[in-house]
Motif scaffolding. Structure first.
Motif, short mmCIF file in Angstrom:
data_model
loop_
_atom_site.label_atom_id
_atom_site.label_comp_id
_atom_site.label_asym_id
_atom_site.label_seq_id
_atom_site.Cartn_x
_atom_site.Cartn_y
_atom_site.Cartn_z
N VAL A 17 -4.64 10.11 -22.73
CA VAL A 17 -3.42 9.44 -22.32
C VAL A 17 -2.36 10.52 -22.19
O VAL A 17 -2.18 11.33 -23.11
CB VAL A 17 -2.94 8.41 -23.36
CG1 VAL A 17 -1.73 7.64 -22.84
CG2 VAL A 17 -4.06 7.45 -23.74
N ILE A 18 -1.71 10.58 -21.02
CA ILE A 18 -0.64 11.56 -20.87
C ILE A 18 0.66 10.86 -20.46
O ILE A 18 0.65 9.79 -19.88
CB ILE A 18 -0.97 12.65 -19.82
CG1 ILE A 18 -1.13 12.04 -18.42
CG2 ILE A 18 -2.21 13.43 -20.20
CD1 ILE A 18 -0.88 13.05 -17.31
N GLU A 19 1.75 11.55 -20.78
CA GLU A 19 3.07 11.10 -20.32
C GLU A 19 3.51 12.16 -19.33
O GLU A 19 3.51 13.36 -19.64
CB GLU A 19 4.01 11.04 -21.52
CG GLU A 19 5.45 10.91 -21.18
CD GLU A 19 5.97 9.53 -21.60
OE1 GLU A 19 5.86 9.20 -22.78
OE2 GLU A 19 6.47 8.82 -20.69
N THR A 28 6.52 17.94 -16.01
CA THR A 28 6.36 18.08 -17.46
C THR A 28 5.30 17.08 -17.93
O THR A 28 5.22 15.96 -17.44
CB THR A 28 7.67 17.78 -18.23
OG1 THR A 28 8.11 16.49 -17.87
CG2 THR A 28 8.74 18.80 -17.93
N PHE A 29 4.48 17.55 -18.84
CA PHE A 29 3.40 16.71 -19.35
C PHE A 29 3.40 16.72 -20.86
O PHE A 29 3.60 17.76 -21.48
CB PHE A 29 2.04 17.24 -18.87
CG PHE A 29 1.92 17.24 -17.37
CD1 PHE A 29 1.76 16.05 -16.68
CD2 PHE A 29 1.97 18.43 -16.66
CE1 PHE A 29 1.65 16.06 -15.30
CE2 PHE A 29 1.86 18.45 -15.29
CZ PHE A 29 1.70 17.25 -14.60
N LYS A 30 3.13 15.55 -21.43
CA LYS A 30 2.91 15.46 -22.87
C LYS A 30 1.53 14.85 -23.03
O LYS A 30 1.23 13.82 -22.44
CB LYS A 30 3.95 14.53 -23.47
CG LYS A 30 4.67 15.21 -24.63
CD LYS A 30 5.83 14.52 -25.03
CE LYS A 30 6.21 13.70 -26.08
NZ LYS A 30 7.44 13.01 -25.94
N VAL A 31 0.67 15.51 -23.79
CA VAL A 31 -0.65 14.95 -24.04
C VAL A 31 -0.54 14.03 -25.25
O VAL A 31 -0.30 14.49 -26.36
CB VAL A 31 -1.69 16.07 -24.29
CG1 VAL A 31 -3.07 15.46 -24.48
CG2 VAL A 31 -1.69 17.06 -23.14
N LEU A 32 -0.69 12.73 -25.03
CA LEU A 32 -0.53 11.78 -26.12
C LEU A 32 -1.86 11.54 -26.84
O LEU A 32 -1.93 11.36 -28.04
CB LEU A 32 0.04 10.45 -25.61
CG LEU A 32 1.36 10.55 -24.83
CD1 LEU A 32 1.78 9.17 -24.34
CD2 LEU A 32 2.46 11.14 -25.70
N ALA A 164 -4.41 23.99 -15.18
CA ALA A 164 -3.61 25.18 -15.45
C ALA A 164 -2.18 24.82 -15.85
O ALA A 164 -1.45 25.64 -16.40
CB ALA A 164 -3.59 26.08 -14.22
N LEU A 165 -1.77 23.58 -15.57
CA LEU A 165 -0.41 23.16 -15.92
C LEU A 165 -0.30 22.71 -17.37
O LEU A 165 0.79 22.45 -17.87
CB LEU A 165 0.03 22.02 -14.99
CG LEU A 165 0.29 22.46 -13.55
CD1 LEU A 165 0.45 21.26 -12.65
CD2 LEU A 165 1.51 23.37 -13.48
N LEU A 166 -1.44 22.61 -18.04
CA LEU A 166 -1.41 22.24 -19.45
C LEU A 166 -1.12 23.49 -20.26
O LEU A 166 -1.40 24.59 -19.80
CB LEU A 166 -2.77 21.65 -19.84
CG LEU A 166 -2.94 20.27 -19.24
CD1 LEU A 166 -4.39 19.90 -19.12
CD2 LEU A 166 -2.18 19.27 -20.09
N PRO A 167 -0.56 23.33 -21.46
CA PRO A 167 -0.16 24.50 -22.25
C PRO A 167 -1.12 25.67 -22.04
O PRO A 167 -2.22 25.66 -22.58
CB PRO A 167 -0.20 23.99 -23.68
CG PRO A 167 -0.31 22.50 -23.59
CD PRO A 167 -0.54 22.10 -22.18
N PRO A 168 -0.77 26.65 -21.22
CA PRO A 168 -1.73 27.70 -20.87
C PRO A 168 -1.80 28.75 -21.96
O PRO A 168 -0.87 28.92 -22.74
CB PRO A 168 -1.16 28.30 -19.60
CG PRO A 168 0.26 27.90 -19.58
CD PRO A 168 0.54 26.89 -20.62
#
Ligand code: KG4
Ligand code: ZN
Length: 397
Positions: A17-19, A28-32, A164-168
């Protein structure tokens, strides 16, 4: 917006689940929630992924993996109302007709879950193993009807690019943004391709493997050396030991080819390299640990030389502002280090490599791609496309 993402293209059952918010240029992405259930131990016995076994495993694991992911995201609640509306029920049962295991769990467990506060469901529809893909798709379709949420179908390889857009882990600047034009090198168990991205969501494959994928070659060579499946991590471990122990004065005995390193195109070929390993082994009086380590090292080095050389060539021609490396094989430490060195020679190119956790298959990357597709056509994605189906050989374009 919140996106629930489902991935079942190969041997990982994954739900995230992402925000997500923002634009292509600055999202901007938050991995929930991020849950991955690996079937590796199951397939290891067969030294490779068995499609129908994978399908059955996905069916048994999807509901528990979903539940866990919703719990992580704080979106899980028991439901009071366990009744399906009769219209929905018929449609859902029809979709789940061929998913026996899943259908049972669905009626036993999913109806006990309160519809979560999400805006859309993203699901992988290819490339991959079709029986495995279908389980995820049918699950998504059933959830979509039950919860009245639209589905966004996703290409797995687009997921690897956008991971690649996730916390690299390796990034030359502080904010992980993709700047166009971008170049992506995708290296996984099923794919090896160089992809040029001039516009958002538009992909041009400028080169690909003519036979085996890189990960496949790692797995096959590992098998020849008597190492367990999946072979990638095993080979890189042995190669690392060889490098640590051999020192500078060691006279290397084993030399392998660098296939297609001087070809003028961006294509790859790894099947000859694999055969060269086979002949090398046949000529040896026997395999001991030291020889295995040396073969692993030389094989890994050959792969790295070819990947780096082709990528350099493509950077010179297309001058990308961002170089993305994605796919399961980028879990390899030496390959990560190599590309870090490669981009030092190109001051206008920034390197993006996803965090180790998001390098191998996961659903978070499918959620990210879901958000990009949503941005592309919000109106369209208010509705689930009618006839999308598992597409084993889906291509990026
Ligand atoms: O992307 P992925 O998880 O699944 C596919 O979509 O194919 O990639 C799996 C592949 C396997 O072939 C595995 O051996 C390889 O990635 N791999 C590695 C390493 N870790 C995983 N290859 C080389 N070195 C590694 N450390
Ligand atoms: Zn993959």
């Amino acid at each position: 917006m919140k996106i629930l993402a489902i991935e079942t293209s190969c041997d990982e059952t994954a739900v995230s689940v992402i925000e997500a918010a923002g634009t292509y240029k600055s999202p901007t992405f938050k991995v929930l929630g991020n849950v991955v259930h690996s079937q590796v131990p199951l397939h290891a016995e067969w030294m490779g992924v068995v499609p129908n076994l994978a399908k059955r495993e996905h069916a048994t694991n999807l509901v528990p993996v979903l539940t866990q992911s919703l719990k992580q995201a704080g979106l899980f609640a028991q439901s009071e109302n366990k009744n399906l509306k009769s219209g929905n029920k018929k449609k859902i049962l029809k979709i789940l007709e061929r998913e026996n295991e899943l259908a049972k769990l669905f009626s036993e467990s999913i109806l006990n879950i309160e519809p979560p506060k999400i805006d859309a469901i993203a699901v992988t529809y290819g490339p991959g193993l079709e029986p495995a893909l279908w389980t995820g798709i049918n699950f998504a379709k059933a959830l979509s009807l039950l919860w009245k949420k639209p589905i966004v179908p996703i290409n797995h390889m687009e997921g690897h690019i956008l991971s690649a857009l996730l916390p690299p882990e390796i990034v030359d600047e502080k904010d992980p943004r993709i700047k166009l034009p971008a170049l992506a090198l995708l290296i996984s168990g099923g794919h090896t391709e160089l992809v040029l991205i001039k516009d958002w969501l538009k992909y041009k494959v400028i080169g690909h493997t003519r036979d085996d994928a890189v990960g496949e070659a790692f797995d096959k060579v590992a098998r020849m050396l008597g190492l367990p499946y999946p072979g990638g991590p095993e080979i890189s471990r042995l190669a690392g030991e060889f490098e640590k122990n051999s020192g500078n004065n060691y006279a290397k005995k084993i030399v392998l080819p660098r296939p297609m390193i001087n070809s003028k195109d961006y294509d790859f070929s790894f099947s000859g390299l694999k055969t060269a390993v086979l002949y090398t082994i046949k000529k040896l009086p026997g395999l001991n640990d030291n020889i295995k380590k040396e073969i692993a090292y030389e094989f890994e080095q050959s792969v790295i030389d070819v990947l780096a050389s082709k990528t350099r060539q493509a950077i010179e021609e297309f001058k990308p502002k961002t170089l993305i490396i994605g796919g399961g094989v980028i879990a390899n430490k030496k390959i990560r280090e190599t590309f870090r060195k490669v981009v030092r020679d190109f001051p206008t190119t920034t390197l993006l490599i996803p965090h180790l956790k998001y390098s191998t298959d996961n659903a978070t990357m499918i959620g990210i791609a879901g958000y990009f597709r949503w941005l592309d056509n919000k109106k369209l994605h208010k509705k689930t496309p009618k006839n999308f189906r598992a597409t084993g050989n889906l291509v990026l374009r």
